[in-house]
Design a protein around this motif. Structure first.
Motif, PDB file in Angstrom:
ATOM      1  N   ASN A  86       0.829  -1.212   0.000  1.00  0.00           N
ATOM      2  CA  ASN A  86       0.000   0.000   0.000  1.00  0.00           C
ATOM      3  C   ASN A  86       0.862   1.261   0.000  1.00  0.00           C
ATOM      4  O   ASN A  86       0.524   2.231  -0.680  1.00  0.00           O
ATOM      5  N   ALA A  87       1.938   1.250   0.753  1.00  0.00           N
ATOM      6  CA  ALA A  87       2.843   2.408   0.781  1.00  0.00           C
ATOM      7  C   ALA A  87       3.388   2.682  -0.611  1.00  0.00           C
ATOM      8  O   ALA A  87       3.406   3.834  -1.069  1.00  0.00           O
ATOM      9  N   GLN A  88       3.796   1.623  -1.275  1.00  0.00           N
ATOM     10  CA  GLN A  88       4.325   1.780  -2.633  1.00  0.00           C
ATOM     11  C   GLN A  88       3.245   2.299  -3.578  1.00  0.00           C
ATOM     12  O   GLN A  88       3.483   3.228  -4.349  1.00  0.00           O
ATOM     13  N   ASP A  89       2.047   1.732  -3.501  1.00  0.00           N
ATOM     14  CA  ASP A  89       0.943   2.163  -4.361  1.00  0.00           C
ATOM     15  C   ASP A  89       0.547   3.609  -4.107  1.00  0.00           C
ATOM     16  O   ASP A  89       0.173   4.335  -5.034  1.00  0.00           O
ATOM     17  N   LEU A  90       0.618   4.043  -2.852  1.00  0.00           N
ATOM     18  CA  LEU A  90       0.212   5.401  -2.476  1.00  0.00           C
ATOM     19  C   LEU A  90       1.345   6.417  -2.596  1.00  0.00           C
ATOM     20  O   LEU A  90       1.124   7.614  -2.449  1.00  0.00           O
ATOM     21  N   GLY A  91       2.568   5.933  -2.825  1.00  0.00           N
ATOM     22  CA  GLY A  91       3.713   6.822  -2.943  1.00  0.00           C
ATOM     23  C   GLY A  91       4.105   7.472  -1.623  1.00  0.00           C
ATOM     24  O   GLY A  91       4.538   8.629  -1.602  1.00  0.00           O
ATOM     25  N   SER A  93       6.020   6.700   2.426  1.00  0.00           N
ATOM     26  CA  SER A  93       7.032   5.847   3.043  1.00  0.00           C
ATOM     27  C   SER A  93       6.362   4.691   3.780  1.00  0.00           C
ATOM     28  O   SER A  93       5.219   4.805   4.245  1.00  0.00           O
ATOM     29  N   PHE A  94       7.087   3.594   3.901  1.00  0.00           N
ATOM     30  CA  PHE A  94       6.588   2.445   4.659  1.00  0.00           C
ATOM     31  C   PHE A  94       6.287   2.874   6.094  1.00  0.00           C
ATOM     32  O   PHE A  94       5.261   2.515   6.663  1.00  0.00           O
ATOM     33  N   ARG A  95       7.164   3.656   6.687  1.00  0.00           N
ATOM     34  CA  ARG A  95       7.012   4.123   8.067  1.00  0.00           C
ATOM     35  C   ARG A  95       5.700   4.883   8.253  1.00  0.00           C
ATOM     36  O   ARG A  95       4.939   4.624   9.189  1.00  0.00           O
ATOM     37  N   ASP A  96       5.408   5.837   7.337  1.00  0.00           N
ATOM     38  CA  ASP A  96       4.183   6.626   7.466  1.00  0.00           C
ATOM     39  C   ASP A  96       2.938   5.760   7.281  1.00  0.00           C
ATOM     40  O   ASP A  96       1.953   5.915   8.004  1.00  0.00           O
ATOM     41  N   GLU A  97       2.986   4.846   6.334  1.00  0.00           N
ATOM     42  CA  GLU A  97       1.833   3.966   6.122  1.00  0.00           C
ATOM     43  C   GLU A  97       1.654   3.022   7.302  1.00  0.00           C
ATOM     44  O   GLU A  97       0.530   2.756   7.728  1.00  0.00           O
ATOM     45  N   LEU A  98       2.745   2.531   7.853  1.00  0.00           N
ATOM     46  CA  LEU A  98       2.659   1.667   9.029  1.00  0.00           C
ATOM     47  C   LEU A  98       2.030   2.423  10.193  1.00  0.00           C
ATOM     48  O   LEU A  98       1.134   1.909  10.872  1.00  0.00           O
ATOM     49  N   HIS A  99       2.455   3.647  10.418  1.00  0.00           N
ATOM     50  CA  HIS A  99       1.898   4.441  11.506  1.00  0.00           C
ATOM     51  C   HIS A  99       0.412   4.717  11.272  1.00  0.00           C
ATOM     52  O   HIS A  99      -0.388   4.672  12.211  1.00  0.00           O
ATOM     53  N   ARG A 100       0.036   4.973  10.021  1.00  0.00           N
ATOM     54  CA  ARG A 100      -1.373   5.204   9.690  1.00  0.00           C
ATOM     55  C   ARG A 100      -2.202   3.956  10.030  1.00  0.00           C
ATOM     56  O   ARG A 100      -3.261   4.041  10.649  1.00  0.00           O
ATOM     57  N   VAL A 101      -1.705   2.804   9.664  1.00  0.00           N
ATOM     58  CA  VAL A 101      -2.440   1.561   9.917  1.00  0.00           C
ATOM     59  C   VAL A 101      -2.474   1.255  11.415  1.00  0.00           C
ATOM     60  O   VAL A 101      -3.501   0.808  11.944  1.00  0.00           O
ATOM     61  N   MET A 102      -1.388   1.518  12.102  1.00  0.00           N
ATOM     62  CA  MET A 102      -1.369   1.302  13.549  1.00  0.00           C
ATOM     63  C   MET A 102      -2.414   2.161  14.247  1.00  0.00           C
ATOM     64  O   MET A 102      -3.151   1.678  15.113  1.00  0.00           O
ATOM     65  N   ILE A 103      -2.510   3.419  13.858  1.00  0.00           N
ATOM     66  CA  ILE A 103      -3.469   4.304  14.517  1.00  0.00           C
ATOM     67  C   ILE A 103      -4.883   4.018  14.030  1.00  0.00           C
ATOM     68  O   ILE A 103      -5.851   4.233  14.756  1.00  0.00           O
ATOM     69  N   HIS A 104      -5.027   3.502  12.828  1.00  0.00           N
ATOM     70  CA  HIS A 104      -6.336   3.083  12.312  1.00  0.00           C
ATOM     71  C   HIS A 104      -6.941   2.039  13.253  1.00  0.00           C
ATOM     72  O   HIS A 104      -8.118   2.123  13.614  1.00  0.00           O
ATOM     73  N   GLY A 105      -6.127   1.086  13.677  1.00  0.00           N
ATOM     74  CA  GLY A 105      -6.600   0.074  14.617  1.00  0.00           C
ATOM     75  C   GLY A 105      -7.033   0.685  15.934  1.00  0.00           C
ATOM     76  O   GLY A 105      -8.063   0.305  16.503  1.00  0.00           O
ATOM     77  N   VAL A 106      -6.276   1.653  16.423  1.00  0.00           N
ATOM     78  CA  VAL A 106      -6.634   2.339  17.669  1.00  0.00           C
ATOM     79  C   VAL A 106      -7.952   3.090  17.493  1.00  0.00           C
ATOM     80  O   VAL A 106      -8.820   3.066  18.378  1.00  0.00           O
ATOM     81  N   LEU A 107      -8.128   3.726  16.353  1.00  0.00           N
ATOM     82  CA  LEU A 107      -9.372   4.457  16.099  1.00  0.00           C
ATOM     83  C   LEU A 107     -10.581   3.529  16.119  1.00  0.00           C
ATOM     84  O   LEU A 107     -11.653   3.902  16.604  1.00  0.00           O
ATOM     85  N   HIS A 108     -10.411   2.318  15.616  1.00  0.00           N
ATOM     86  CA  HIS A 108     -11.506   1.345  15.717  1.00  0.00           C
ATOM     87  C   HIS A 108     -11.827   1.080  17.186  1.00  0.00           C
ATOM     88  O   HIS A 108     -12.999   1.016  17.570  1.00  0.00           O
ATOM     89  N   LEU A 109     -10.807   0.931  18.009  1.00  0.00           N
ATOM     90  CA  LEU A 109     -11.033   0.700  19.436  1.00  0.00           C
ATOM     91  C   LEU A 109     -11.697   1.906  20.100  1.00  0.00           C
ATOM     92  O   LEU A 109     -12.400   1.760  21.103  1.00  0.00           O
ATOM     93  N   LEU A 110     -11.474   3.085  19.551  1.00  0.00           N
ATOM     94  CA  LEU A 110     -12.095   4.301  20.064  1.00  0.00           C
ATOM     95  C   LEU A 110     -13.525   4.470  19.572  1.00  0.00           C
ATOM     96  O   LEU A 110     -14.210   5.421  19.958  1.00  0.00           O
ATOM     97  N   GLY A 111     -13.968   3.573  18.687  1.00  0.00           N
ATOM     98  CA  GLY A 111     -15.353   3.608  18.226  1.00  0.00           C
ATOM     99  C   GLY A 111     -15.575   4.136  16.832  1.00  0.00           C
ATOM    100  O   GLY A 111     -16.722   4.250  16.381  1.00  0.00           O
ATOM    101  N   TYR A 112     -14.514   4.457  16.125  1.00  0.00           N
ATOM    102  CA  TYR A 112     -14.664   4.933  14.749  1.00  0.00           C
ATOM    103  C   TYR A 112     -14.810   3.746  13.804  1.00  0.00           C
ATOM    104  O   TYR A 112     -14.236   2.690  14.019  1.00  0.00           O
ATOM    105  N   HIS A 113     -15.590   3.956  12.741  1.00  0.00           N
ATOM    106  CA  HIS A 113     -15.856   2.889  11.774  1.00  0.00           C
ATOM    107  C   HIS A 113     -15.501   3.368  10.371  1.00  0.00           C
ATOM    108  O   HIS A 113     -15.315   4.559  10.133  1.00  0.00           O
ATOM    109  N   ASP A 114     -15.444   2.412   9.447  1.00  0.00           N
ATOM    110  CA  ASP A 114     -15.109   2.753   8.058  1.00  0.00           C
ATOM    111  C   ASP A 114     -15.847   1.850   7.072  1.00  0.00           C
ATOM    112  O   ASP A 114     -15.297   1.412   6.074  1.00  0.00           O
ATOM    113  N   LYS A 115     -17.114   1.598   7.352  1.00  0.00           N
ATOM    114  CA  LYS A 115     -17.902   0.675   6.521  1.00  0.00           C
ATOM    115  C   LYS A 115     -18.443   1.317   5.251  1.00  0.00           C
ATOM    116  O   LYS A 115     -18.684   0.639   4.276  1.00  0.00           O
TER     117      LYS A 115
END
Length: 136
Positions: A86-91, A93-115
């Motif tokens: 995904n990082a490569q497809d989005l142009g 860095s791996f680090r930034d995409e990893l951090h985005r995905v890590m916080i995405h999981g936390v946001l789900h725990l906080l009650g946010y959805h993406d359906k």
């Protein structure tokens, strides 16, 4: 934790912990236990099929283990392969995409959805807000 991706290592774990704690605090939540499991596409795909009945690849699956509304307790599984692709497809860095995905999981725990598209847009905005809280 790392599952079946031995070449993966977090180099900034202490900074990540502080950042994730800041995000929880901003949302008036307290972290009790948060476990990240970094794995392969195959490993996460199997979880997706077994627990969510989705026969697709994904970058993150979050399991909420909390019984209380203002605490965070859960397991966040992340496919390192999917994040890399995904990082490569989005142009980005791996680090930034990893951090985005890590916080995405936390946001789900906080009650946010993406359906749906509207909630996906709101989730992306929240991810950006959280990423701006990084100090490293």
């Amino acid at each position: 934790m790392v599952e079946d991706v031995p070449e993966f290592e977090l180099s900034d774990a202490e900074e990540l912990i502080g950042w994730i704690e800041r995000v929880a605090s901003v949302h008036e939540h307290r972290i009790v236990q948060l476990t990240y499991i970094f794995c392969s596409d195959d490993y996460l795909h199997q979880l997706n099929v077994e627990y969510l009945d989705h026969d697709t690849l994904t970058d993150v699956i979050t399991f909420d283990n909390s019984d209380d509304a203002d605490i965070l307790e859960g397991d966040i599984f992340i496919s390192v392969e999917r994040v890399r692709d995904n990082a490569q497809d989005l142009g980005v860095s791996f680090r930034d995409e990893l951090h985005r995905v890590m916080i995405h999981g936390v946001l789900h725990l906080l009650g946010y959805h993406d359906k749906d598209l509207l909630s996906q847009t709101a989730m992306r905005k929240k991810e950006d807000d959280c990423l701006s809280l990084r100090t490293f």
